[in-house]
Design an enzyme around this catalytic site. Structure first.
Site, PDB file in Angstrom:
ATOM      1  N   GLY A 462     -28.223 -66.104 -14.135  1.00  0.00           N
ATOM      2  CA  GLY A 462     -27.355 -65.319 -15.021  1.00  0.00           C
ATOM      3  C   GLY A 462     -28.156 -64.612 -16.103  1.00  0.00           C
ATOM      4  O   GLY A 462     -28.144 -65.031 -17.263  1.00  0.00           O
ATOM      5  N   TYR A 463     -28.836 -63.565 -15.724  1.00  0.00           N
ATOM      6  CA  TYR A 463     -29.576 -62.761 -16.695  1.00  0.00           C
ATOM      7  C   TYR A 463     -28.819 -61.460 -16.990  1.00  0.00           C
ATOM      8  O   TYR A 463     -28.419 -61.195 -18.103  1.00  0.00           O
ATOM      9  CB  TYR A 463     -30.959 -62.393 -16.131  1.00  0.00           C
ATOM     10  N   SER A 464     -28.624 -60.622 -15.926  1.00  0.00           N
ATOM     11  CA  SER A 464     -28.150 -59.251 -16.127  1.00  0.00           C
ATOM     12  C   SER A 464     -26.742 -59.191 -16.707  1.00  0.00           C
ATOM     13  O   SER A 464     -25.888 -60.031 -16.412  1.00  0.00           O
ATOM     14  CB  SER A 464     -28.129 -58.512 -14.792  1.00  0.00           C
ATOM     15  N   GLU A 583     -40.399 -65.385 -10.179  1.00  0.00           N
ATOM     16  CA  GLU A 583     -39.581 -64.488  -9.368  1.00  0.00           C
ATOM     17  C   GLU A 583     -40.446 -63.371  -8.790  1.00  0.00           C
ATOM     18  O   GLU A 583     -40.326 -62.991  -7.634  1.00  0.00           O
ATOM     19  CB  GLU A 583     -38.478 -63.916 -10.256  1.00  0.00           C
TER      20      GLU A 583
HETATM   21  C1  LIG Z   1     -29.424 -57.441  -4.717  1.00  0.00           C
HETATM   22  C2  LIG Z   1     -29.480 -57.751  -6.178  1.00  0.00           C
HETATM   23  C3  LIG Z   1     -29.359 -59.044  -6.600  1.00  0.00           C
HETATM   24  C4  LIG Z   1     -29.401 -59.345  -7.959  1.00  0.00           C
HETATM   25  N1  LIG Z   1     -29.260 -60.642  -8.342  1.00  0.00           N
HETATM   26  C5  LIG Z   1     -29.271 -60.937  -9.676  1.00  0.00           C
HETATM   27  C6  LIG Z   1     -29.052 -62.271 -10.112  1.00  0.00           C
HETATM   28  O1  LIG Z   1     -28.894 -63.199  -9.303  1.00  0.00           O
HETATM   29  N2  LIG Z   1     -29.028 -62.520 -11.444  1.00  0.00           N
HETATM   30  C7  LIG Z   1     -29.217 -61.530 -12.365  1.00  0.00           C
HETATM   31  O2  LIG Z   1     -29.216 -61.821 -13.555  1.00  0.00           O
HETATM   32  N3  LIG Z   1     -29.388 -60.245 -11.993  1.00  0.00           N
HETATM   33  C8  LIG Z   1     -29.416 -59.938 -10.663  1.00  0.00           C
HETATM   34  N4  LIG Z   1     -29.592 -58.627 -10.252  1.00  0.00           N
HETATM   35  C9  LIG Z   1     -29.670 -57.596 -11.278  1.00  0.00           C
HETATM   36  C10 LIG Z   1     -31.082 -57.073 -11.514  1.00  0.00           C
HETATM   37  O3  LIG Z   1     -31.830 -57.955 -12.258  1.00  0.00           O
HETATM   38  C11 LIG Z   1     -30.908 -55.734 -12.201  1.00  0.00           C
HETATM   39  O4  LIG Z   1     -30.464 -54.842 -11.214  1.00  0.00           O
HETATM   40  C12 LIG Z   1     -32.144 -55.233 -12.838  1.00  0.00           C
HETATM   41  O5  LIG Z   1     -32.428 -55.966 -13.969  1.00  0.00           O
HETATM   42  C13 LIG Z   1     -32.047 -53.754 -13.179  1.00  0.00           C
HETATM   43  O6  LIG Z   1     -30.961 -53.505 -14.020  1.00  0.00           O
HETATM   44  P1  LIG Z   1     -29.876 -52.375 -13.684  1.00  0.00           P
HETATM   45  O7  LIG Z   1     -29.322 -52.637 -12.337  1.00  0.00           O
HETATM   46  O8  LIG Z   1     -28.941 -52.325 -14.835  1.00  0.00           O
HETATM   47  O9  LIG Z   1     -30.750 -51.057 -13.561  1.00  0.00           O
HETATM   48  P2  LIG Z   1     -31.225 -50.108 -14.732  1.00  0.00           P
HETATM   49  O10 LIG Z   1     -31.721 -50.924 -15.857  1.00  0.00           O
HETATM   50  O11 LIG Z   1     -30.164 -49.108 -14.981  1.00  0.00           O
HETATM   51  O12 LIG Z   1     -32.477 -49.405 -14.041  1.00  0.00           O
HETATM   52  C14 LIG Z   1     -32.326 -48.420 -13.038  1.00  0.00           C
HETATM   53  C15 LIG Z   1     -33.693 -48.218 -12.406  1.00  0.00           C
HETATM   54  O13 LIG Z   1     -34.600 -47.792 -13.381  1.00  0.00           O
HETATM   55  C16 LIG Z   1     -35.726 -48.644 -13.431  1.00  0.00           C
HETATM   56  N5  LIG Z   1     -36.174 -48.734 -14.833  1.00  0.00           N
HETATM   57  C17 LIG Z   1     -35.396 -48.846 -15.920  1.00  0.00           C
HETATM   58  N6  LIG Z   1     -36.159 -48.842 -17.004  1.00  0.00           N
HETATM   59  C18 LIG Z   1     -37.440 -48.746 -16.593  1.00  0.00           C
HETATM   60  C19 LIG Z   1     -38.691 -48.683 -17.264  1.00  0.00           C
HETATM   61  N7  LIG Z   1     -38.773 -48.730 -18.588  1.00  0.00           N
HETATM   62  N8  LIG Z   1     -39.799 -48.593 -16.521  1.00  0.00           N
HETATM   63  C20 LIG Z   1     -39.734 -48.542 -15.188  1.00  0.00           C
HETATM   64  N9  LIG Z   1     -38.581 -48.589 -14.500  1.00  0.00           N
HETATM   65  C21 LIG Z   1     -37.451 -48.681 -15.205  1.00  0.00           C
HETATM   66  C22 LIG Z   1     -35.273 -49.952 -12.891  1.00  0.00           C
HETATM   67  O14 LIG Z   1     -36.342 -50.711 -12.355  1.00  0.00           O
HETATM   68  C23 LIG Z   1     -34.307 -49.493 -11.818  1.00  0.00           C
HETATM   69  O15 LIG Z   1     -35.019 -49.146 -10.659  1.00  0.00           O
HETATM   70  C24 LIG Z   1     -29.563 -58.312  -8.896  1.00  0.00           C
HETATM   71  C25 LIG Z   1     -29.702 -56.999  -8.461  1.00  0.00           C
HETATM   72  C26 LIG Z   1     -29.659 -56.714  -7.117  1.00  0.00           C
HETATM   73  C27 LIG Z   1     -29.809 -55.295  -6.669  1.00  0.00           C
END
Ligand SMILES: Cc1cc2nc3c(=O)[nH]c(=O)nc-3n(C[C@H](O)[C@H](O)[C@H](O)COP(=O)(O)OP(=O)(O)OC[C@H]3O[C@@H](n4cnc5c(N)ncnc54)[C@H](O)[C@@H]3O)c2cc1C
Length: 639
Positions: A462-464, A583
């Site tokens: 539970g991070y995001s 991770e």
């Molecule tokens: C299949 C799947 C399973 C997941 N499971 C979990 C889970 O079990 N628990 C949990 O807590 N979260 C989970 N997540 C969430 C994941 O951690 C987030 O998707 C991730 O942190 C990115 O956040 P966001 O989706 O809001 O993308 P955004 O933050 O909107 O980013 C969009 C894109 O931009 C890139 N980006 C953004 N800022 C930067 C930067 N400064 N430099 C380089 N690249 C950047 C990101 O890498 C991404 O590719 C899961 C995601 C997926 C797709």
């Protein structure tokens, strides 16, 4: 588009038709343009017979949707029919026998243009829908289309069903297939270009860290990568179209080679664009709520029809097929050791042991799964490994792990991957377990580690949060310290999102805000929470594959005991980063090179693993098979 004006068509050349197909790809047009106005029309225009001309007129008028039925075995690009044959029947009729795969359009086709083996060469036949002896099995494809598998069982056809035979039939078929593959390349280029445009728009609007994510160089680089691949594909297409328009100068062999070159190039570029687009959209891109999913699925479907990248590369380069490995039975005398001095064991012996164990114990129906495995499917296998003492290969032996050294760990991962072992819900094993070994108190280690090993505790992460993805430190789920008769505890309020398989878990490790006044990173704590605690709601979210792989998790005044705090109060950011280290090591492991979604939360944070590689172009609904996609890992574990 391609039919002559005498048949009511536009008499476009291949370049004109390719531009229409590219636009169709840009808009994921649902019409069977490539199948009917492309392949079937291309074939019929090249046949010099009255029945073929009549059929073409019907097609142009929109009264008939003929489907080309040529392919007989998955992945085979050969136009020569081996299975389907026809022979003379009673009263001048022809008898057709055999099977064809991946015939599009499925249900909508009004009949089939079938290639068959005649006396001494190819025969092309018209088999109208409803002809006795034809069995059609519809196969759902990932983009909502259907393909048909056709079975012809001594189908009696009149002599007028023969559209062409002999060298002219074969030549027309080869030409239609090659030209169709070029048109397909154009459609794929269109889907790829559309995904790039959508991604650029997203990069300009989505903000994290207080600015549009497109302002970060890492994302600009990835967008440029997409652009470059698509530009190379476009240039290749232009070149091949120019060559193909020079009808007199191009042999059919050269056309086939060029068709494979451009098809492989455009397919690879579109797949690269689709994976990057999904990644750059973050988690939302992975869901079916995002329009991107339509383009992604269309790309997957197109990439697996009329030959995939590998088949076209092979045909173009005339490479020998790789040798299959990994299916021979391996003997292992006696018991499998629970523990050993793994460092001393020769790697070949270790691999033999693991392979034999998998062959004896891993359920066949769980090999090469096309979806993320659920706990209900994997529980027995988890318990098998647990009983063997092999469930935590990387943990130290003192904590119940195998304590594998690095070389054996890699061998372990490769053997499991090669055998097609699905990933069990393992966040206890690969994330929170190692974290507690490093940062947990002795009490926390005693309480949680054995239960992870035994499969009693299934964990999720539970991070995001909706506005705290990459910008994780912006999280808002709040935990207030409190005390009552039962002791010190936290009261948690807030929402987590994208939590993988939370619906299967009974525990969550989470980041919460414990100090709103402090600097973002300094007001966060790391908590362990039993998901069976009252006032927690879990709502699954469907991915673009239609599976409830991740969830939203809501907390409304949820009580978490104080002893579930890992590390110091407000010191959760350090713990969170340590966990992301585990991770990332996991996501960067060789296993992920051939796993469909290496994306899984590795997108988080600056410097997170950005690798997504897909070894299989044909995602398919659970349980269904895609005739054109073989499990690549059987032949090569690291395609
Ligand atoms: C299949 C799947 C399973 C997941 N499971 C979990 C889970 O079990 N628990 C949990 O807590 N979260 C989970 N997540 C969430 C994941 O951690 C987030 O998707 C991730 O942190 C990115 O956040 P966001 O989706 O809001 O993308 P955004 O933050 O909107 O980013 C969009 C894109 O931009 C890139 N980006 C953004 N800022 C930067 C930067 N400064 N430099 C380089 N690249 C950047 C990101 O890498 C991404 O590719 C899961 C995601 C997926 C797709």
């Amino acid at each position: 588009m391609l039919a002559p004006e005498s048949a009511g068509g536009l008499a476009l050349d291949l370049a004109g038709a390719a531009e229409i197909l590219r636009a169709a790809g840009e808009h994921v047009a649902p019409e069977p343009l490539l199948a009917v106005a492309g392949l079937a029309a291309l074939l019929l225009t090249r046949l010099d017979s009255a029945p073929a001309a009549a059929l073409l007129e019907e097609l142009v008028a929109g009264r008939s949707l003929p489907a080309l039925a040529w392919q007989e075995s998955a992945g085979d690009l050969s136009d020569v029919p081996l299975d389907c044959g026809c022979e003379p029947g009673p009263a001048g009729a022809m008898l057709l026998q055999g099977e064809k795969l991946m015939v599009l359009p499925g249900r909508a086709a009004s009949g089939w243009l079938v290639s068959a083996r005649g006396d001494d060469d190819t025969v092309l036949l018209w088999v109208p829908r409803g002809t006795e002896g034809v069995t059609e099995t519809l196969v759902p494809l990932v983009d909502g289309e259907q393909a048909a598998t056709l079975r012809f069982d001594r189908v009696a056809l009149p002599a007028s069903a023969v559209l062409a035979q002999g060298p002219s039939a074969r030549h027309a078929l080869r030409h239609a297939l090659s030209a169709g593959q070029i048109l397909q390349a154009a459609e794929l280029l269109g889907t790829g270009q559309a995904m790039l445009q959508q991604t650029l728009a997203y990069l300009r609007t989505r903000t994290q860290f207080g600015q549009p994510i497109g302002s970060f160089q890492a994302l600009q680089h990835r967008a440029v990568d997409m652009f470059i691949h698509l530009e190379i594909a476009r240039a290749t297409l232009d070149e091949v179209l120019a060559l193909a328009s020079d009808r007199a100068g191009l042999t059919i062999e050269r056309l086939e080679a060029e068709a494979s070159r451009v098809n492989a190039r455009c397919t690879a570029a579109a797949l690269q664009a689709s994976r990057s687009a999904v990644q750059l959209h973050g988690a939302i891109g992975y869901t079916q709520e995002c329009d991107l999913s339509l383009f992604y699925k269309r790309t997957l479907r197109l990439s697996a029809w009329l030959g995939n990248v590998t088949a076209h590369q092979r045909r173009h380069a005339a490479l020998a097929e790789g040798t299959a490995r990994g299916n021979e039975t391996v003997a292992w005398p006696g018991e499998f050791p629970r523990t050993a001095d793994w460092r001393e064991m020769p790697e070949s012996e270790f691999r033999r042991m693991v392979r034999a164990f998998l062959q004896q114990r891993y359920p066949d129906h769980l090999r090469y799964l096309s979806h993320r495995a659920r706990w209900s499917e994997m529980r027995d296998w988890y318990l098998t490994l647990s009983a063997q003492g092999w469930i935590a290969p990387a943990w130290p032996q003192a904590h119940g792990g195998m304590g594998l050294p690095a070389d054996k760990m890699i061998a372990w991962i490769e053997e499991l991957e090669q055998y097609g072992v699905a990933r069990a819900p393992d966040q206890g094993i690969v994330m929170i377990g190692p974290l507690l070994i490093q940062h947990g108190t002795p009490e926390q280690q005693q309480r949680f580690l054995p239960r992870i090993l035994a499969g009693d505790h299934v964990w999720c992460q539970g991070y995001s949060e909706p506005n705290a993805g990459s910008d994780l430190a912006g999280l808002r789920t709040e935990a207030l310290q409190a005390r009552d008769a039962e002791g010190d505890h936290f009261v948690v309020n807030g929402k987590k999102i994208w939590t993988t398989l939370a619906q299967d878990a009974n525990h969550i490790f989470m980041l919460v805000r414990t100090d709103k006044e402090a600097k973002k990173q300094e007001g966060i704590s790391f908590l362990l929470c039993d998901l069976r605690t009252p006032a927690i709601t879990i709502r699954p979210i469907h991915t673009l594959a239609g599976e409830p792989e991740f969830c939203e998790v809501f907390f409304e005044k949820v009580r978490v005991p104080a002893e579930n705090l890992v590390g110091r109060l407000h010191g959760g950011w350090t713990i969170a980063k340590a966990l992301l280290g585990f991770e990332r090591i996991f996501l960067g492991s060789p296993k992920q090179r051939s796993t469909r979604w290496a994306s899984w939360s590795g997108w988080r944070g600056r410097g997170g693993c950005s690798r997504t590689r897909c070894s299989c172009s044909a995602i398919r609904p659970s349980g269904s098979t895609s005739p054109t996609c073989r499990p690549p890992t059987r032949a090569s574990p690291t395609l």
